[in-house]
Design an enzyme around this catalytic site. Structure first.
Site, short mmCIF file in Angstrom:
data_model
loop_
_atom_site.label_atom_id
_atom_site.label_comp_id
_atom_site.label_asym_id
_atom_site.label_seq_id
_atom_site.Cartn_x
_atom_site.Cartn_y
_atom_site.Cartn_z
N LYS A 116 21.06 46.87 37.08
CA LYS A 116 22.05 45.87 37.48
C LYS A 116 23.30 46.51 38.08
O LYS A 116 23.93 45.95 38.96
CB LYS A 116 22.43 45.02 36.27
CG LYS A 116 21.32 44.13 35.84
CD LYS A 116 21.76 43.25 34.70
CE LYS A 116 20.74 42.19 34.41
NZ LYS A 116 19.36 42.66 34.47
N GLU A 133 32.06 40.10 31.57
CA GLU A 133 32.48 39.22 32.67
C GLU A 133 32.84 37.85 32.12
O GLU A 133 32.54 37.53 30.97
CB GLU A 133 31.34 39.09 33.69
CG GLU A 133 30.08 38.49 33.11
CD GLU A 133 28.91 38.53 34.08
OE1 GLU A 133 28.81 39.48 34.87
OE2 GLU A 133 28.11 37.59 34.03
N GLU A 148 19.09 35.88 42.76
CA GLU A 148 19.52 34.84 41.83
C GLU A 148 21.04 34.69 41.81
O GLU A 148 21.75 35.69 41.79
CB GLU A 148 19.01 35.15 40.42
CG GLU A 148 17.51 35.28 40.34
CD GLU A 148 16.98 35.37 38.92
OE1 GLU A 148 15.80 35.04 38.72
OE2 GLU A 148 17.75 35.75 38.02
N GLU A 161 21.35 38.60 39.96
CA GLU A 161 20.48 39.77 40.08
C GLU A 161 19.43 39.51 41.14
O GLU A 161 19.28 38.38 41.61
CB GLU A 161 19.81 40.11 38.75
CG GLU A 161 18.91 39.03 38.22
CD GLU A 161 18.32 39.40 36.85
OE1 GLU A 161 19.06 39.91 35.99
OE2 GLU A 161 17.12 39.16 36.65
N ASN A 214 15.31 39.88 42.00
CA ASN A 214 13.98 40.14 41.48
C ASN A 214 13.10 40.62 42.61
O ASN A 214 12.94 39.94 43.61
CB ASN A 214 13.37 38.89 40.85
CG ASN A 214 14.00 38.60 39.51
OD1 ASN A 214 14.26 39.52 38.75
ND2 ASN A 214 14.24 37.34 39.24
#
Lengths: 313, 171
Positions: free
Chosen positions: A99, A183, A258, A271, A273
């Site tokens: 990430k 966050e 996403e 993120e 995929n």
């Protein structure tokens, strides 16, 4: 399998003892049992799968969903054996699997992100400073985690120290890496994702959005396309942001970017995929495209040499 | 890839339901067993990507995804209607599935007005509501059956009266 069959490509299925009668076994031209039911003794055995591929003379391996489909080492091993890995190149998988690297890439290319820290930390004082800056509630999540694993919501500063300590030790035991992100926690988020498609020449298209907010146990259960709340202008902005993320990691094949969307319709990168998702048929219905075919480097729809695509790195 | 972004257009609306072997009355926990009955819906704009057939065992390993039920309509409202019809035509016996939950979502005002987020289940769903839905459905079915029965009875009576007025030949 069905798409391959339609395209005139012969297929070999590998299966575990539990899946002897599974459809992928029935649809394949040939099937090989690679071990007992637990995936650690069957579907996760990269060497066994490679050996089977060599024995049967396979020219390509399609990793399917889950198991080894997002494993960069497996993708590299397949390539090293002279077999085409039908999916993104290993560097893309690795980059988006972490990430941290994904956020770095996204940030560089001006993709909006939830307010928080840009690097993974373990230090409690730094965590407190971030909490003050972005406001509570905040979300702590493991840098190496995914699918809701290693996430904690902290409602107020008084709880931060204990929650942070737990999150770090959990991350160490689950992923061998204690680094976490902090966050702002978006309290009523929608989960909306963009389907992207890239070729080996750096062209990336967005195939619009999928609304995936109806979830149980952090897993999607109802998905639809398009989203009823996304306007044409928002669609274009999200689509172009997703394309920037995909280009940032030289993405080849079908992938999903996403986003979280808050109550005011601000969207934030979550993120990427690096595979075809379970919900890809809704996109096929609204675009009229066969994504399995498009994601295959040997597809006639792509202006590339068979077997040479996506492996430039 | 010869496609360009400007070639891509959105055609109508599509909805997917993951038909999982899970019990929506028991926290969506996996449900294992044998598919004593398994019939999938079909028709224009209905697609079922599945890997199972009647008589198969649903194993306890891996993802309990039985099928992806996907529908396509000209509008969102049409797609929702199509999904409801497809769920009604989908017959599964032997394991619990997410099909009744899918129906619950399609019926829910928040889903229909598109005013929902990832807290949909937390805010709106309880197993009791699903049971109520099912009982309401059973009550409607019972009323329909009664209505049908009574109207048939009435028709029979009418038929008799008509028959009685029919001139009969006597020898």
């Amino acid at each position: 399998m069905r798409t391959a069959h339609r395209m005139g490509i012969q297929t070999v299925a590998v299966y575990s003892e539990a899946d002897r009668h599974a459809p992928h076994v029935r649809f394949a031209d040939e099937a090989v049992c690679i071990g007992p039911a637990p995936s650690a003794q069957s579907y996760l055995l990269a060497d066994k799968i490679l050996e089977t591929a060599k024995k049967t003379g396979a020219e390509g391996i399609h990793p399917g969903y889950g198991f080894l489909s997002e494993n960069a080492d497996f993708a590299r091993k397949v390539q090293a054996a002279g077999i085409v890995f039908i999916g993104p190149n290993p560097n893309s998988i690795e980059m988006m699997g972490s990430k941290l690297a994904a956020k770095e890439a996204a940030k560089k290319f001006n993709v909006p992100m939830v307010p928080g820290i840009e690097e993974a930390i373990t230090d409690i004082e730094m965590a407190k400073a971030i909490g003050k800056k972005v406001g509570y509630p905040v979300l702590i999540k493991a840098s190496a985690g995914g699918g809701g694993k290693g996430m904690r919501v902290v409602e107020r500063e008084a709880d931060l120290q204990t929650q942070m300590e737990r999150a770090v030790s959990e991350a160490v035991s689950a992923f061998g890496d204690g680094a976490v992100f902090i966050e702002k926690f978006v309290t009523a988020p929608r989960h909306i994702e963009i389907q992207v498609l890239g070729d080996a020449h750096g062209k990336v298209l967005y195939l619009f959005e999928r609304e995936c907010s109806i979830q149980r146990r952090h897993q999607k259960v109802v998905e639809e396309a398009p989203s009823a709340i996304v306007s044409p202008a928002m669609r274009q902005a999200m689509g172009e942001a997703a394309v920037r993320v995909a280009k940032a990691c030289d993405y080849v094949g079908a992938g999903t970017v996403e986003f979280l969307v808050d109550a005011d319709l601000n969207f934030y990168f979550l993120e990427m995929n690096t595979r075809l998702q379970v919900e890809h048929p809704v996109t096929e219905f609204i675009t009229g495209l066969d994504l399995v075919e498009m994601a295959d480097p040997n597809s006639p729809g792509r202006a590339v040499e068979p077997g040479a695509v996506g492996f430039a790195n | 890839m010869s496609l360009e972004q400007s070639d891509l257009q959105i055609d109508g609306h599509a909805i997917e339901l993951r038909v999982c072997a899970e019990d929506p009355l028991n926290d969506f926990l996996p449900s294992v067993g044998r598919l004593d009955r398994y019939r999938i819906p079909s028709g224009a704009g209905i697609r079922v990507d599945d890997g199972y057939s009647e008589g198969m065992e649903v194993p306890i390993f891996y993802d309990p995804l039985l099928a992806k039920l996907v529908v396509h309509g000209a509008t969102r409202a049409e797609a929702i209607q199509k999904m409801k019809a497809a769920i009604a035509d989908y017959e599964v016996e032997g394991v619990s599935t997410t099909l009744p939950f899918g129906r619950f979502v399609m019926d829910h005002p928040a889903f229909n007005s598109a005013d929902f987020d990832t807290n949909f289940i937390k805010h709106y769903y309880t197993p009791e509501l699903l049971l109520e839905n099912r009982q309401a459905g059973a009550a409607v079915a019972a009323k329909l059956a009664l209505h049908l029965h009574l109207s048939q009875k009435r028709n029979l009576r009418v038929a008799k009266q008509v028959a009685s007025r029919w001139p009969t030949r006597t020898k």
